[in-house]
Design a protein around this motif. Sequence first.
Motif, PDB file in Angstrom:
ATOM      1  N   GLY A  41       0.778  -1.239   0.000  1.00  0.00           N
ATOM      2  CA  GLY A  41       0.000   0.000   0.000  1.00  0.00           C
ATOM      3  C   GLY A  41       0.807   1.284   0.000  1.00  0.00           C
ATOM      4  O   GLY A  41       0.228   2.376  -0.057  1.00  0.00           O
TER       5      GLY A  41
ATOM      6  N   ASN B 257     -11.382  -2.884  -1.363  1.00  0.00           N
ATOM      7  CA  ASN B 257     -11.672  -2.430   0.000  1.00  0.00           C
ATOM      8  C   ASN B 257     -10.422  -1.943   0.729  1.00  0.00           C
ATOM      9  O   ASN B 257     -10.496  -1.068   1.600  1.00  0.00           O
ATOM     10  CB  ASN B 257     -12.335  -3.559   0.808  1.00  0.00           C
ATOM     11  CG  ASN B 257     -13.799  -3.734   0.436  1.00  0.00           C
ATOM     12  OD1 ASN B 257     -14.411  -2.819  -0.093  1.00  0.00           O
ATOM     13  ND2 ASN B 257     -14.340  -4.914   0.691  1.00  0.00           N
ATOM     14  N   HIS B 258      -9.259  -2.522   0.399  1.00  0.00           N
ATOM     15  CA  HIS B 258      -8.029  -2.090   1.061  1.00  0.00           C
ATOM     16  C   HIS B 258      -7.699  -0.630   0.752  1.00  0.00           C
ATOM     17  O   HIS B 258      -6.977   0.018   1.495  1.00  0.00           O
ATOM     18  CB  HIS B 258      -6.864  -2.998   0.659  1.00  0.00           C
ATOM     19  CG  HIS B 258      -6.636  -3.108  -0.818  1.00  0.00           C
ATOM     20  ND1 HIS B 258      -7.506  -3.732  -1.670  1.00  0.00           N
ATOM     21  CD2 HIS B 258      -5.620  -2.650  -1.602  1.00  0.00           C
ATOM     22  CE1 HIS B 258      -7.052  -3.669  -2.917  1.00  0.00           C
ATOM     23  NE2 HIS B 258      -5.914  -3.007  -2.898  1.00  0.00           N
ATOM     24  N   GLN B 259      -8.277  -0.095  -0.342  1.00  0.00           N
ATOM     25  CA  GLN B 259      -8.017   1.310  -0.667  1.00  0.00           C
ATOM     26  C   GLN B 259      -8.764   2.260   0.274  1.00  0.00           C
ATOM     27  O   GLN B 259      -8.407   3.444   0.362  1.00  0.00           O
ATOM     28  CB  GLN B 259      -8.384   1.602  -2.125  1.00  0.00           C
ATOM     29  CG  GLN B 259      -7.530   0.864  -3.150  1.00  0.00           C
ATOM     30  CD  GLN B 259      -6.059   1.249  -3.114  1.00  0.00           C
ATOM     31  OE1 GLN B 259      -5.652   2.174  -2.408  1.00  0.00           O
ATOM     32  NE2 GLN B 259      -5.234   0.535  -3.869  1.00  0.00           N
TER      33      GLN B 259
ATOM     34  N   ASN C 215      -6.119   2.718   2.813  1.00  0.00           N
ATOM     35  CA  ASN C 215      -5.062   3.557   2.254  1.00  0.00           C
ATOM     36  C   ASN C 215      -5.489   5.022   2.198  1.00  0.00           C
ATOM     37  O   ASN C 215      -4.692   5.918   2.495  1.00  0.00           O
ATOM     38  CB  ASN C 215      -4.676   3.060   0.860  1.00  0.00           C
ATOM     39  CG  ASN C 215      -3.950   1.739   0.893  1.00  0.00           C
ATOM     40  OD1 ASN C 215      -3.333   1.380   1.895  1.00  0.00           O
ATOM     41  ND2 ASN C 215      -4.024   0.979  -0.190  1.00  0.00           N
TER      42      ASN C 215
ATOM     43  N   SER D  42      -5.698  -9.443  -0.239  1.00  0.00           N
ATOM     44  CA  SER D  42      -6.493  -8.290  -0.679  1.00  0.00           C
ATOM     45  C   SER D  42      -7.051  -8.504  -2.082  1.00  0.00           C
ATOM     46  O   SER D  42      -8.224  -8.214  -2.344  1.00  0.00           O
ATOM     47  CB  SER D  42      -5.636  -7.019  -0.658  1.00  0.00           C
ATOM     48  OG  SER D  42      -5.259  -6.682   0.652  1.00  0.00           O
TER      49      SER D  42
END
Length: 438
Positions: free
Chosen positions: A51, A252-254, A257, A321
Amino acid sequence: MDQITAILDRLLALHPKEIDLSLGRMQRLLKALGSPEKQLPPTIHIAGTNGKGSVTATMRAMLEAGGKSCHVYTSPHLVAFNERIRLGTDGKFVSDAKLLEALYACEEANAGEEITFFEITTAAAFWLFAENPADVLLLEVGLGGRLDATNVIDAPLATVVTPVSMDHEKFLGNAIAEIAFEKAGIFKRGCPVIVAPQDDEAQSVIERQAARLKAPVHWFGQDFSAYADQGRLAFQDEAGLYDLPLSCLIGNHQVVNAGLAIATLKAANLWPGQQAAAEGLKSINWPGRLQPLISGPLIDQCPDGVEVWLDGGHNPGAGLSIAAFMGEQEERSPKPLYMISGMLTTKDPIGFFRPFVGLARHVSTVPISTTMTARDPLELAEFAKSAGLDATPCLSIEKAIADIVACALEDCEPPRILICGSLYLAGEVLAANGMPPE
């Protein structure tokens, strides 16, 4: 051979090892260059396993939307080396002429001494950042942190730690706590630290290292939070709740971030305001990360209805992810998932592939021509099988796509294709598809 390729090849030959973590050689060269690291704009230093680039790109987009100029340093590049250095003077990748000037200056100042490729090219970036004005420098760690060539700055505005997971074990250690210790090596006395969600082991190490330096820590989930709410991004800290658009980067991990980027700009006293932040979140440019490929020579060989996604993630954390996103896509619009993967010998293929068990129908493993450390496709296919996936080696990306399309047509099911496993592979795909980063 062009001039940039020629000098980069010469610089690559200055050290017998590609990676040799140390600060001594870097400090010697910077001194010979007139200490450009002491003439940099206010700097945000970003470390972590996954990330880093997305957080950096998100901060840049928000800062530029607020009228700030940003120097940016990231690695590796996808297609051209110039991508590693973005100058705030025009917001573009460094020109060939300026890059050559910096590389020649570093080559001359180094005077043939032993130094790694990353060290001397990072020195070239610092030389450029010192010579050209900008409001902010967003500085991404290359590998680890403590002994990384970027870790020569004394007093950054803020330091960031994105999620820490297993990667580069040969250089950083075989346990999360050891890797976290290396990442925490960028902390500076009294400088705010902004931290993504972490495993308990990593969190303990980060907490201990920050306390030792009296560096105030801003923890995701404690001091601030970010979450998706009805198609919007909600960010909350002690100052209140912000209603913002979701990041245009996919997955979703963004959300995490984006939250990390917002919290960092606030801690660094660079918050551009909610309107500029909203504009920035809608205009982030960070290719090769869950990027849909819609058109181009590679895509033109696919019939209608075929989806193609590209991601350069290459470690177990990234695998989780990416697999989670592909699982969401399957729930939303069922299609058989086929993977095309190439990886480096320094990565953990079983850890990367394991989250795709039960989700991917097949893995085609391919060579990577732009690095000497790529795994042989036959070997990589065996690793994929060990992880529990059906896999076969393939001669090229083009052949892998053709085979997948042919197989899917037999079953009358337009497939979803995921090309993944390496940023080097992502770069080759973007180049072959006529989509170099801008």
